[in-house]
Design a protein around this motif. Structure first.
Motif, PDB file in Angstrom:
ATOM      1  N   GLU A  28       0.825  -1.206   0.000  1.00  0.00           N
ATOM      2  CA  GLU A  28       0.000   0.000   0.000  1.00  0.00           C
ATOM      3  C   GLU A  28       0.862   1.260   0.000  1.00  0.00           C
ATOM      4  O   GLU A  28       0.380   2.350  -0.290  1.00  0.00           O
ATOM      5  CB  GLU A  28      -0.948   0.002   1.202  1.00  0.00           C
ATOM      6  N   GLU A  29       2.137   1.116   0.314  1.00  0.00           N
ATOM      7  CA  GLU A  29       3.051   2.254   0.310  1.00  0.00           C
ATOM      8  C   GLU A  29       3.723   2.469  -1.044  1.00  0.00           C
ATOM      9  O   GLU A  29       4.442   3.443  -1.234  1.00  0.00           O
ATOM     10  CB  GLU A  29       4.109   2.069   1.398  1.00  0.00           C
ATOM     11  N   TYR A  30       3.465   1.565  -1.982  1.00  0.00           N
ATOM     12  CA  TYR A  30       4.039   1.709  -3.323  1.00  0.00           C
ATOM     13  C   TYR A  30       3.422   2.941  -3.997  1.00  0.00           C
ATOM     14  O   TYR A  30       2.252   3.247  -3.815  1.00  0.00           O
ATOM     15  CB  TYR A  30       3.777   0.454  -4.163  1.00  0.00           C
ATOM     16  N   ASN A  31       4.210   3.640  -4.780  1.00  0.00           N
ATOM     17  CA  ASN A  31       3.750   4.849  -5.464  1.00  0.00           C
ATOM     18  C   ASN A  31       3.089   4.462  -6.795  1.00  0.00           C
ATOM     19  O   ASN A  31       3.726   4.493  -7.841  1.00  0.00           O
ATOM     20  CB  ASN A  31       4.925   5.804  -5.691  1.00  0.00           C
ATOM     21  N   TYR A  32       1.801   4.104  -6.745  1.00  0.00           N
ATOM     22  CA  TYR A  32       1.065   3.713  -7.944  1.00  0.00           C
ATOM     23  C   TYR A  32       0.803   4.925  -8.828  1.00  0.00           C
ATOM     24  O   TYR A  32       0.566   6.024  -8.340  1.00  0.00           O
ATOM     25  CB  TYR A  32      -0.272   3.062  -7.563  1.00  0.00           C
ATOM     26  N   ASP A  33       0.810   4.708 -10.120  1.00  0.00           N
ATOM     27  CA  ASP A  33       0.506   5.743 -11.092  1.00  0.00           C
ATOM     28  C   ASP A  33      -1.015   5.787 -11.280  1.00  0.00           C
ATOM     29  O   ASP A  33      -1.617   4.809 -11.726  1.00  0.00           O
ATOM     30  CB  ASP A  33       1.198   5.411 -12.414  1.00  0.00           C
ATOM     31  N   GLU A  34      -1.631   6.890 -10.950  1.00  0.00           N
ATOM     32  CA  GLU A  34      -3.091   7.042 -11.043  1.00  0.00           C
ATOM     33  C   GLU A  34      -3.607   6.832 -12.467  1.00  0.00           C
ATOM     34  O   GLU A  34      -4.772   6.531 -12.669  1.00  0.00           O
ATOM     35  CB  GLU A  34      -3.516   8.423 -10.541  1.00  0.00           C
ATOM     36  N   ASP A 136      11.676  -2.718 -11.475  1.00  0.00           N
ATOM     37  CA  ASP A 136      10.711  -1.752 -10.946  1.00  0.00           C
ATOM     38  C   ASP A 136      10.366  -2.050  -9.494  1.00  0.00           C
ATOM     39  O   ASP A 136       9.912  -1.183  -8.774  1.00  0.00           O
ATOM     40  CB  ASP A 136       9.433  -1.752 -11.796  1.00  0.00           C
ATOM     41  N   TYR A 164       8.939  -5.396  -2.775  1.00  0.00           N
ATOM     42  CA  TYR A 164       7.672  -5.364  -2.034  1.00  0.00           C
ATOM     43  C   TYR A 164       7.087  -6.777  -1.963  1.00  0.00           C
ATOM     44  O   TYR A 164       6.766  -7.269  -0.893  1.00  0.00           O
ATOM     45  CB  TYR A 164       6.657  -4.442  -2.730  1.00  0.00           C
TER      46      TYR A 164
END
Length: 173
Positions: A28-34, A136, A164
């Motif tokens: 949940e702390e991963y920086n997902y691309d919206e 990645d 992760y």
């Protein structure tokens, strides 16, 4: 769909194998691309070089769907279906299409990975797809790639970054 009947309080859903997935960091702390609807995770081998399973599954799918999938994606790396992350609506759409293909074609053999590669590479669902590699570091799929441990015996990518999620961790000695 089964997933539509659940109240899910999350922006993203993870579909994963249950026997060979290891969580090392909070995803949940991963920086997902919206801008991305669904993430796929490459293995370290192309479809055409992995003739034992993946190429065969995709060729079988070619015949069932009457689409020349293999020729269009054979130079691409295998996308492992053991881990898939996406926005809730995208995952529901993906699962529904996967089930539709399986049901409509009466598939009783292991073609889910072939279908997965078809759905993500040729994108008939018209989703915004991003294919990540082990570099990645969201998912490190180790089956056909570099297997590396840090000084704490945790699994890292080639840049020594703690992964992760590790898929196919059971491939380590």
């Amino acid at each position: 769909s089964l997933l539509k009947n659940f109240t899910i309080h999350s922006d993203y859903l993870l579909l994963c194998d249950s026997r060979d997935v290891l969580f090392q960091k909070n995803l949940e702390e991963y920086n997902y691309d919206e801008q991305i609807d669904i993430y796929g995770f490459q293995e370290g081998i192309t479809i055409e070089k992995e003739q034992v399973f993946n190429a065969q599954w995709i060729r079988q799918l070619d015949t069932l769907l009457n689409i020349n999938i293999y020729e269009q994606i054979c130079k691409n790396n295998v996308i492992c279906c053991g881990t898939t992350i996406g926005k809730k609506d995208a995952i529901i759409k993906y699962v529904n299409k996967m089930c539709e293909i399986i049901d409509k074609n009466n598939i009783v053999t292991n073609l889910d990975q072939g279908i997965h590669n078809y759905l993500l590479y040729l994108n008939p669902l018209e989703l915004r797809v991003k294919i990540l590699t082990n570099e990645d570091n969201l998912v490190n799929t180790t089956g056909n790639d570099i297997r590396k441990l840090d000084e704490n015996n945790q699994i890292v990518n080639i840049h020594n970054e703690l992964s992760y999620i590790v898929h196919q961790y059971d491939r380590f000695p």
